[in-house]
Design a protein around this motif. Sequence first.
Motif, PDB file in Angstrom:
ATOM      1  N   ASP A  47       0.823  -1.209   0.000  1.00 11.58           N
ATOM      2  CA  ASP A  47       0.000   0.000   0.000  1.00 11.58           C
ATOM      3  C   ASP A  47       0.853   1.253   0.000  1.00 11.58           C
ATOM      4  OD1 ASP A  47      -2.509  -1.405   0.207  1.00 11.58           O
ATOM      5  OD2 ASP A  47      -2.013  -1.798   2.309  1.00 11.58           O
ATOM      6  N   GLY A  48       0.230   2.336  -0.415  1.00  7.96           N
ATOM      7  CA  GLY A  48       0.894   3.634  -0.388  1.00  7.96           C
ATOM      8  C   GLY A  48       1.285   4.086  -1.781  1.00  7.96           C
ATOM      9  N   ARG A  49       1.811   5.276  -1.827  1.00 14.05           N
ATOM     10  CA  ARG A  49       2.321   5.811  -3.087  1.00 14.05           C
ATOM     11  C   ARG A  49       3.588   5.033  -3.425  1.00 14.05           C
ATOM     12  NH1 ARG A  49      -0.112  10.343  -4.623  1.00 14.05           N
ATOM     13  NH2 ARG A  49       1.696  11.163  -5.722  1.00 14.05           N
ATOM     14  N   TRP A  50       4.028   5.120  -4.654  1.00 16.99           N
ATOM     15  CA  TRP A  50       5.154   4.294  -5.102  1.00 16.99           C
ATOM     16  C   TRP A  50       6.424   4.549  -4.297  1.00 16.99           C
ATOM     17  CZ3 TRP A  50       3.624   0.258  -7.454  1.00 16.99           C
ATOM     18  CH2 TRP A  50       2.482   0.301  -8.246  1.00 16.99           C
ATOM     19  N   ARG A  51       6.743   5.796  -4.020  1.00 18.36           N
ATOM     20  CA  ARG A  51       7.947   6.059  -3.230  1.00 18.36           C
ATOM     21  C   ARG A  51       7.812   5.502  -1.816  1.00 18.36           C
ATOM     22  NH1 ARG A  51      12.114  10.949  -3.120  1.00 18.36           N
ATOM     23  NH2 ARG A  51      13.361  10.219  -1.362  1.00 18.36           N
ATOM     24  N   GLU A  52       6.622   5.630  -1.226  1.00 18.20           N
ATOM     25  CA  GLU A  52       6.391   5.090   0.108  1.00 18.20           C
ATOM     26  C   GLU A  52       6.596   3.580   0.144  1.00 18.20           C
ATOM     27  OE1 GLU A  52       2.409   6.380   0.788  1.00 18.20           O
ATOM     28  OE2 GLU A  52       3.018   8.330   1.568  1.00 18.20           O
ATOM     29  N   ARG A  53       6.233   2.916  -0.930  1.00 14.74           N
ATOM     30  CA  ARG A  53       6.422   1.460  -0.992  1.00 14.74           C
ATOM     31  C   ARG A  53       7.914   1.111  -0.968  1.00 14.74           C
ATOM     32  NH1 ARG A  53       1.873  -1.132  -4.915  1.00 14.74           N
ATOM     33  NH2 ARG A  53       0.132   0.094  -4.180  1.00 14.74           N
ATOM     34  N   SER A  99       8.262  -6.802  -9.155  1.00 13.60           N
ATOM     35  CA  SER A  99       8.145  -6.732 -10.620  1.00 13.60           C
ATOM     36  C   SER A  99       6.688  -6.599 -11.042  1.00 13.60           C
ATOM     37  CB  SER A  99       8.767  -7.975 -11.257  1.00 13.60           C
ATOM     38  OG  SER A  99      10.142  -8.042 -10.952  1.00 13.60           O
ATOM     39  N   HIS A 100       5.811  -7.309 -10.358  1.00 12.81           N
ATOM     40  CA  HIS A 100       4.376  -7.215 -10.638  1.00 12.81           C
ATOM     41  C   HIS A 100       3.875  -5.790 -10.384  1.00 12.81           C
ATOM     42  CE1 HIS A 100       0.116  -8.199 -10.700  1.00 12.81           C
ATOM     43  NE2 HIS A 100       0.011  -7.666  -9.496  1.00 12.81           N
ATOM     44  N   LEU A 101       4.289  -5.230  -9.262  1.00 13.26           N
ATOM     45  CA  LEU A 101       3.886  -3.855  -8.941  1.00 13.26           C
ATOM     46  C   LEU A 101       4.471  -2.851  -9.934  1.00 13.26           C
ATOM     47  CD1 LEU A 101       4.275  -4.024  -5.056  1.00 13.26           C
ATOM     48  CD2 LEU A 101       2.130  -3.988  -6.352  1.00 13.26           C
ATOM     49  N   ASN A 151      15.887   7.348  -2.034  1.00 14.67           N
ATOM     50  CA  ASN A 151      16.277   8.480  -2.871  1.00 14.67           C
ATOM     51  C   ASN A 151      16.871   7.986  -4.192  1.00 14.67           C
ATOM     52  OD1 ASN A 151      16.906  11.249  -3.523  1.00 14.67           O
ATOM     53  ND2 ASN A 151      18.996  10.845  -2.857  1.00 14.67           N
ATOM     54  N   LEU A 152      17.801   7.061  -4.100  1.00 13.14           N
ATOM     55  CA  LEU A 152      18.429   6.511  -5.302  1.00 13.14           C
ATOM     56  C   LEU A 152      17.403   5.807  -6.191  1.00 13.14           C
ATOM     57  CD1 LEU A 152      20.935   5.701  -6.978  1.00 13.14           C
ATOM     58  CD2 LEU A 152      21.132   3.695  -5.494  1.00 13.14           C
ATOM     59  N   CYS A 153      16.637   4.910  -5.590  1.00 13.78           N
ATOM     60  CA  CYS A 153      15.670   4.132  -6.380  1.00 13.78           C
ATOM     61  C   CYS A 153      14.566   5.012  -6.962  1.00 13.78           C
ATOM     62  CB  CYS A 153      15.063   3.026  -5.519  1.00 13.78           C
ATOM     63  SG  CYS A 153      16.249   1.773  -4.993  1.00 13.78           S
ATOM     64  N   TRP A 154      13.990   5.872  -6.131  1.00 17.91           N
ATOM     65  CA  TRP A 154      12.879   6.696  -6.582  1.00 17.91           C
ATOM     66  C   TRP A 154      13.305   7.666  -7.685  1.00 17.91           C
ATOM     67  CZ3 TRP A 154       7.979   6.614  -7.017  1.00 17.91           C
ATOM     68  CH2 TRP A 154       7.289   7.773  -7.372  1.00 17.91           C
ATOM     69  N   ASN A 155      14.412   8.350  -7.471  1.00 22.06           N
ATOM     70  CA  ASN A 155      14.840   9.313  -8.484  1.00 22.06           C
ATOM     71  C   ASN A 155      15.287   8.624  -9.763  1.00 22.06           C
ATOM     72  OD1 ASN A 155      14.308  11.909  -7.284  1.00 22.06           O
ATOM     73  ND2 ASN A 155      15.767  11.279  -5.739  1.00 22.06           N
TER      74      ASN A 155
END
Length: 179
Positions: A47-53, A99-101, A151-155
């Motif tokens: 659950d949550g926004r993608w960065r929160e996940r 990967s599914h998400l 930070n690395l993954c999201w950006n």
Amino acid sequence: MEEIASRAGVSKPVVYEHFGGKEGLYLAVVEREMAALEATITASIQDGRWRERIENGAVALLTYVEENTDGFVILVHGQLPGEVGTYSTILNRVTAEVSHLLAQAFAHRGLDESMAGLYGQALVGTVSNTALWWLDERSPDKHTVAAHISNLCWNGLCGMEAQPKLQGMNTNDQKVSND
């Protein structure tokens, strides 16, 4: 086995009857730790926004390392008879979920869904390898580590190109001069 029986308040034969021996006991411990870690991570990214996940997944893994260090070490270094390493088994399952998400997110953004598996491997690999490093380091604290991983993954995800190309190589694997 004698110490385990004593701590459990049962006789040694009861422990042997229940687990069949040391290997059976070890298997039960590994299976319990695998299930706990997998459930913790999978639940944290649902659950949550993608960065929160991403943040939640990183914090969940680091919290598990912090609170269940012995169990994590068993998972990382242990292996069940006839199976691939236990930690890699968990990582494969978590990667499939990630990967599914990601495929859903890629479809929403008009990106190639078939690349979700590759990106899932990269994300899970980043988080899991950092957790292995942090197992020994424990500094900075888990929330700081999770913030930097996120930070690395999201950006990286936010700046994705639909058709990425290597910038410093041509198609013949030769370095391209920028002069």
